[in-house]
Each structure stands twice: as structure tokens, then as C-alpha cells.
Design a protein around this motif. Structure first.
Motif, PDB file in Angstrom:
ATOM      1  N   ALA A   1       0.818  -1.208   0.000  1.00 12.48           N
ATOM      2  CA  ALA A   1       0.000   0.000   0.000  1.00 12.48           C
ATOM      3  C   ALA A   1       0.854   1.260   0.000  1.00 12.48           C
ATOM      4  N   GLN A   2       2.001   1.201   0.657  1.00 11.42           N
ATOM      5  CA  GLN A   2       2.856   2.379   0.712  1.00 11.42           C
ATOM      6  C   GLN A   2       3.427   2.718  -0.661  1.00 11.42           C
ATOM      7  N   ASP A   3       3.823   1.703  -1.399  1.00  8.40           N
ATOM      8  CA  ASP A   3       4.393   1.904  -2.738  1.00  8.40           C
ATOM      9  C   ASP A   3       3.321   1.964  -3.818  1.00  8.40           C
ATOM     10  N   GLN A   4       2.074   1.547  -3.474  1.00 11.15           N
ATOM     11  CA  GLN A   4       0.966   1.495  -4.424  1.00 11.15           C
ATOM     12  C   GLN A   4       1.307   0.640  -5.645  1.00 11.15           C
ATOM     13  N   ARG A   5       1.980  -0.459  -5.371  1.00  8.86           N
ATOM     14  CA  ARG A   5       2.322  -1.410  -6.421  1.00  8.86           C
ATOM     15  C   ARG A   5       2.317  -2.819  -5.810  1.00  8.86           C
ATOM     16  N   TYR A   6       2.197  -3.795  -6.692  1.00  8.94           N
ATOM     17  CA  TYR A   6       2.377  -5.179  -6.256  1.00  8.94           C
ATOM     18  C   TYR A   6       3.861  -5.469  -6.170  1.00  8.94           C
ATOM     19  N   TRP A   7       4.227  -6.144  -5.089  1.00  7.84           N
ATOM     20  CA  TRP A   7       5.611  -6.565  -4.910  1.00  7.84           C
ATOM     21  C   TRP A   7       5.684  -8.091  -5.004  1.00  7.84           C
ATOM     22  N   MET A   8       6.742  -8.561  -5.623  1.00  6.13           N
ATOM     23  CA  MET A   8       6.998 -10.001  -5.735  1.00  6.13           C
ATOM     24  C   MET A   8       8.358 -10.311  -5.119  1.00  6.13           C
ATOM     25  N   LEU A   9       8.348 -11.163  -4.097  1.00  6.09           N
ATOM     26  CA  LEU A   9       9.583 -11.641  -3.494  1.00  6.09           C
ATOM     27  C   LEU A   9      10.002 -12.924  -4.200  1.00  6.09           C
ATOM     28  N   ILE A  10      11.274 -13.012  -4.574  1.00  4.50           N
ATOM     29  CA  ILE A  10      11.788 -14.161  -5.324  1.00  4.50           C
ATOM     30  C   ILE A  10      13.015 -14.699  -4.603  1.00  4.50           C
ATOM     31  N   ALA A  11      12.984 -15.954  -4.220  1.00  3.93           N
ATOM     32  CA  ALA A  11      14.126 -16.569  -3.542  1.00  3.93           C
ATOM     33  C   ALA A  11      15.247 -16.811  -4.546  1.00  3.93           C
ATOM     34  N   ASP A  12      16.455 -16.390  -4.190  1.00  9.20           N
ATOM     35  CA  ASP A  12      17.602 -16.525  -5.081  1.00  9.20           C
ATOM     36  C   ASP A  12      18.867 -16.524  -4.246  1.00  9.20           C
ATOM     37  N   ARG A  13      20.014 -16.495  -4.919  1.00  8.34           N
ATOM     38  CA  ARG A  13      21.312 -16.357  -4.259  1.00  8.34           C
ATOM     39  C   ARG A  13      22.092 -15.232  -4.933  1.00  8.34           C
ATOM     40  N   LEU A  14      22.771 -14.446  -4.118  1.00  6.60           N
ATOM     41  CA  LEU A  14      23.598 -13.379  -4.660  1.00  6.60           C
ATOM     42  C   LEU A  14      24.726 -13.963  -5.513  1.00  6.60           C
ATOM     43  N   ARG A  15      25.004 -13.299  -6.595  1.00  7.66           N
ATOM     44  CA  ARG A  15      26.108 -13.758  -7.444  1.00  7.66           C
ATOM     45  C   ARG A  15      27.453 -13.404  -6.817  1.00  7.66           C
ATOM     46  N   HIS A  16      27.512 -12.243  -6.185  1.00  2.29           N
ATOM     47  CA  HIS A  16      28.750 -11.800  -5.547  1.00  2.29           C
ATOM     48  C   HIS A  16      28.432 -11.409  -4.105  1.00  2.29           C
ATOM     49  N   ALA A  17      29.097 -12.048  -3.162  1.00  2.00           N
ATOM     50  CA  ALA A  17      28.869 -11.754  -1.747  1.00  2.00           C
ATOM     51  C   ALA A  17      30.138 -12.094  -0.980  1.00  2.00           C
ATOM     52  N   PRO A  18      30.391 -11.417   0.135  1.00  2.00           N
ATOM     53  CA  PRO A  18      31.627 -11.666   0.899  1.00  2.00           C
ATOM     54  C   PRO A  18      31.641 -13.006   1.625  1.00  2.00           C
ATOM     55  N   THR A  19      30.483 -13.635   1.804  1.00  2.00           N
ATOM     56  CA  THR A  19      30.437 -14.930   2.478  1.00  2.00           C
ATOM     57  C   THR A  19      29.750 -15.938   1.566  1.00  2.00           C
ATOM     58  N   SER A  20      29.795 -17.200   1.984  1.00  2.00           N
ATOM     59  CA  SER A  20      29.125 -18.255   1.214  1.00  2.00           C
ATOM     60  C   SER A  20      27.635 -18.291   1.484  1.00  2.00           C
ATOM     61  N   ARG A  21      27.201 -17.549   2.473  1.00  2.00           N
ATOM     62  CA  ARG A  21      25.771 -17.516   2.814  1.00  2.00           C
ATOM     63  C   ARG A  21      25.094 -16.457   1.950  1.00  2.00           C
ATOM     64  N   LYS A  22      24.796 -16.827   0.744  1.00  2.00           N
ATOM     65  CA  LYS A  22      24.347 -15.869  -0.254  1.00  2.00           C
ATOM     66  C   LYS A  22      22.835 -15.846  -0.438  1.00  2.00           C
ATOM     67  N   GLY A  23      22.104 -16.510   0.454  1.00  2.00           N
ATOM     68  CA  GLY A  23      20.659 -16.535   0.330  1.00  2.00           C
ATOM     69  C   GLY A  23      20.073 -15.130   0.363  1.00  2.00           C
TER      70      GLY A  23
END
Length: 533
Positions: free
Chosen positions: A190-212
Motif C-alpha cells: 500500500a505504501q508503494d501502491q504497487r504489487y511486490w513479488m519476493l523471489i528466492a535466489d542467491r547473490l552472485r557476488h557476496a563476501p560470504t558463502s551464505r548468499k541466500g
């Protein structure tokens, strides 16, 4: 040209459906016309006559055992559960959380060359102006590589679904992410007045292996989607990969739930003051232990319910087909004043139990005194226990337990023998601040252990599941209510209508009940046992 025309026809049809009217974007509104059509569509699959009666099931299991990732949706007095079974979306419906009707497959796998030709996996469902929309993970394979995409389907009646000819709506983003692109969850911001979609993925570049990470896409109309470069949530600490995200608002607080299977296995949650975060962890952030999986919640307008599946045994040698079945599990969610979540048994599942059966306990070790439904046990230097005659294997045992100061543990043996030679144990341990399910004896052959617990959380003991209990959750020195459900290969306990824990119990199918206290003193009151249907 054909794809464009079919997409245009799909959008025109969707526009005609949504223009018929209906209530809010995320509420169970709907027009009277659509409501009648939905009722008639579902009624087609209602069993008729005594032979078609649906047997009530405390823990629903489909006939083929393939139940995973339940996606709950409440509409017009019906609880709908879409779930991933055999690589496609199956559909259940119930009015009472006990009798589940199987409806036709909602979304089937596509043909070779389509984005969901390998699997139609988890996602979410949302209603907008007379039309229901499913967004799901569509998987295909190309050159030996598995590709995950976001696909879309619509329906007027929740029963008959049509895939979007433009599928996939979103392809993997290999520039910023690993391209997992799974389990889309859609909600109206409601704040953004748009539909939001959350998508589970992994970061391509991250300082740790926990890239969720949870990536983000937005849309003004559920049709046109645009990825945002910055992720919705990237904690850099929780896991290598998230699954089945869910987000809801409750009394001006926002809750983000998700499931992990790498560093720890189970369903967890975070709390925020707005839909964009920041997402803070409560002291105990899990719904249960590792056997409770892929939990999602839904409101029926009066309460919030959580649905998940109880994991089954592996498919190794010697494992009976019935033991492999995963089961649907239902709990009511409570919101505490500090914003943390608690869990209790829905009233319908308590009311379904049969008449009370008499219980008589015989004290065999320690000091016992009994009167009516009350028993007092004491032994400071070891184990005290009292046992019943054999009881029905499936039932609900209820009691109130009060542990005296410095008592090490107390609880219930079930499906056991008079000499406690074998069976299971529910143990409350104040000294360790936990509630535990355990079996006895523990020394099963290692091969059987491996197959029994294939897929269990890494690093956990396969003979035990546990729940942490913090001092602020409740005092051990005050009376503690215990509701222990036993049905088939499942044991589930609710403690103080606040904590819940589930276990699978394969080896022992019958036996006695026993009360016990170890190195201390305890009172047991109000003991009742009622059979389950």
C-alpha cells in the motif's frame, strides 16, 4: 505473431473478468456472481451419499503421499490448500480443517519446450477484481542445465486455471544473482501502491558463502513486472538459500516468514515496522524443529492459521510406503504483545476428538500419591514413573504439569511398555530450557537410522527434535498445560498454547502411557485421554 495474439486474447479475457467487480486487492471480497460460480465449481467435487463421505484426518495425507509446500488461501468460508505434488500444483479444499476434498490438478507440467516442462513448483496466489492469480516457479531443462523462471496462471473459480501465454513472466537475473529464481510471493504494498513479488535466489557476488537472498520485482497490475536491482532482503548470515517466502501485516507489524534447508532446516520468521524492513529476529525465530517444513500462513478474517508439511521417512530399503508419506499440519498463530508469535491447536481439531477414556496410572518407581485426576511424584536421586494399561494408539492426552524448583525433567512416555523397554518420550527440561521428543532405545542400526532420517537437518540427532524455551516465554515453576496428539506415525505437542513441536514415530505403533519425573518433584493434574477419529 501467434504468441502476441494469444497473449492479447489472454489479457482481454483477464480484463473482462476483472472488470466484473469485486472487493479489495488482498481481501476475500469478490462479487456475488463470482461467489456463486465458485461454490458451484467446488460443489461438483463434493462426495454424495454415505459411500462418498470424507473421513476426517487430523493430519491429511494424499493417497500417493506426494504433498509438499502447501500454499494456503481462504475464500468464502473455504480453506484452500494448493500444494506441490509430483511436480505440479494439486488442490485441496475444506470447510472445517478436518475433511479435505481433492479437487482437479490446478497447474500441470508443460510440454517440452515450455518453461514449466520439468516442474511447477511453489509460489503464491492472490485475488484482484474478480480474478485469481497464481505465480509459481516453472522449471525446465536445457543442455543439461535446470532453468527456473516465474510463471503465471489465472482463474475465475479457483478450480479451472489457464496459463499465461507469455510465460515466463520473469527469467533468471544472472547479472546480480545465481539465477535460482524460485517460489515467488506476491502482495500489495500500500505504501508503494504497487504489487511486490519476493523471489528466492542467491547473490552472485557476496563476501560470504551464505548468499541466500530475496530478490524483488514490482508491478502496477500483476501483468507487467520489472525487477529491481537492489534485493528486498540480503541478510548475509542466515542461509545459502531461502525457500517459500511469505509476508503479511498484523496489527501494524509486518512478518516475513521463510524456510531454510542448508545451515539449519525449518521455518523461521522476522518482524518489521514496515513492509520494506528492516527485518529483525525475535529471540526464538523458528516455528518448530526440522520436521516442520515450508510453513505459510493465511487469515480467515478471525484468526491466522499456519500450514506446513511434516516430513516423511526416506525411500530406503525396508521403509514402508505409508512411512514415506508427508502430511499436512495445521496450527493457529497467536501474536504476543511484544510482536513474537505463538502457536496453539485450532479449536476444530480439539473438538473432533472422541469421548474421554478412563486412565489409571500405577506407580512403579519413586514416591506416588494419586487422587481422581491428580498425581504427585517425587524422587530426588533418579527416575519415578507410573504406567497405564495399553491404550488406543491414536488419541489426545491432556494434562497440567507443575515442576517443583530444581527438578531436572518430567513428562510423558507413550507407546511404551510397563518396564519402559521401548517407546517414545516427551520430556520437559527446565535445566536446559527445552522441550524434547525422543525415542528409546536410541541404538538403532546405523543403516536404518540413515534411511529413516534421510533429508533431516545436518548435524541434528535423528532420534530427537527439540524446542528452545526462554524464561520470558513462561515460568517452569507455574502450571504448564500439555496437549499431546498421537496419530499414526506423527506425534505433536502444544505447550501452554504457545509452543508446538512435531515428531515422526515409526518403530512403535501401540503400547502404554506413563508419567515420569527425574531428579525432582512434579504434580500432574487433569489427565484425560480421548481417541482421534
Amino acid at each position: 505473431m501467434c504468441l502476441k495474439n494469444s497473449r492479447r486474447d489472454f489479457l482481454e479475457k483477464t480484463w473482462k473478468l476483472t472488470s466484473l467487480g469485486g472487493a479489495g486487492l488482498l481481501t476475500a471480497g469478490g462479487s456475488p456472481g463470482s461467489s456463486g460460480m465458485i461454490r458451484s465449481s467446488i460443489a461438483q467435487y463434493r462426495p454424495s451419499g454415505a459411500a462418498g463421505e470424507i473421513r476426517p484426518q487430523r493430519y491429511y495425507r494424499p493417497a500417493d503421499g506426494t504433498l509438499g509446500d502447501p500454499i494456503p488461501f481462504f475464500w468464502k468460508g473455504h480453506y484452500h490448500i494448493f500444494h506441490v505434488g509430483g511436480g505440479q500444483w494439486e488442490h485441496l479444499v475444506s470447510e472445517d480443517l478436518l475433511r479435505w476434498r481433492e479437487l482437479p490438478t490446478a497447474i500441470s507440467r508443460g510440454v517440452p519446450g515450455e518453461p514449466d516442462s520439468s516442474q511447477c513448483a511453489s509460489g503464491s496466489i492472490i485475488h484482484r477484481q474478480g480474478t485469481f492469480h497464481i505465480f509459481y516457479l516453472g522449471r525446465s531443462e536445457k543442455d543439461g542445465r535446470r532453468i527456473g523462471t516465474v510463471c503465471h496462471a489465472t482463474s475465475r473459480d479457483l478450480v479451472h486455471w489457464e496459463k499465461d501465454p507469455a510465460n515466463p513472466l520473469l527469467r533468471p537475473d544472472y547479472e546480480n544473482y545465481a539465477g535460482v529464481t524460485k517460489d515467488p510471493f506476491v502482495f500489495w504494498n500500500a505504501q508503494d501502491q504497487r504489487y511486490w513479488m519476493l523471489i528466492a535466489d542467491r547473490l552472485r557476488h557476496a563476501p560470504t558463502s551464505r548468499k541466500g537472498v530475496l530478490a524483488l520485482a514490482t508491478s502496477p497490475d500483476l501483468q507487467r513486472w520489472q525487477r529491481r536491482q537492489e534485493p528486498f532482503w540480503a541478510p548475509d548470515s542466515s542461509t545459502g538459500e531461502f525457500e517459500v517466502p511469505d509476508l503479511f501485516e498484523w496489527n501494524r507489524r509486518y512478518y516475513l516468514t521463510y524456510t531454510t534447508y542448508m545451515e539449519s532446516t525449518g521455518t523461521h520468521y522476522r518482524v518489521a515496522d514496515q513492509a520494506s524492513g528492516p527485518w529483525l529476529a525475535p529471540a526464538v525465530d523458528s516455528f518448530d524443529d526440522h520436521l516442520y517444513y515450508a510453513g505459510k500462513t493465511v487469515s480467515d478474517g478471525k484468526r491466522r492459521l499456519a500450514f506446513a508439511f511434516v516430513r516423511g521417512a526416506g525411500a530406503g530399503p525396508g521403509v514402508a510406503p505409508a512411512d514415506r508419506k508427508q502430511a499436512l499440519i495445521t496450527r493457529e498463530v497467536l501474536q504476543k504483545p511484544d510482536g513474537s508469535l505463538a502457536f496453539k491447536c485450532p479449536q476444530e481439531l480439539l473438538d473432533c476428538c472422541g469421548p474421554e477414556l478412563p486412565l489409571k496410572f500405577e506407580g512403579l518407581l519413586g514416591h506416588w500419591s494419586q487422587q481422581d485426576r491428580r498425581a504427585h511424584a517425587r524422587r530426588l536421586d533418579g527416575l519415578a514413573y507410573a504406567v497405564t494399561e495399553p491404550v488406543a494408539p491414536d488419541g489426545l492426552l491432556e494434562l497440567v504439569l507443575t515442576l517443583k524448583p530444581k527438578t531436572r525433567s518430567a513428562g510423558i512416555f507413550f507407546r511404551t511398555t510397563g518396564d519402559l523397554e521401548r517407546g517414545y518420550m516427551l520430556r520437559l527440561e527446565p535445566s536446559r530450557g527445552r522441550i524434547v521428543f525422543e525415542r528409546w532405545p536410541k541404538s538403532w542400526p546405523w543403516k536404518q537410522e540413515f534411511w529413516r532420517n534421510i533429508g533431516a537437518a545436518r548435524g541434528t540427532h535423528p532420534f530427537m527434535v527439540q524446542r528452545t524455551v526462554l524464561p520470558e516465554q513462561f515460568s517452569w515453576e507455574r502450571p504448564v498445560t500439555v496437549q499431546l496428539f498421537l496419530q499414526g506415525t506423527i506425534a505433536e505437542v502444544f505447550v501452554n498454547q504457545e509452543l508446538a513441536l512435531v515428531a515422526r514415530i515409526y518403530e512403535h505403533r501401540d503400547g502404554c502411557l506413563a508419567l515420569f519425573v527425574e531428579h525432582g518433584e512434579a504434580d500432574f493434574e487433569g489427565m484425560t485421554f480421548r481417541p482421534l477419529p
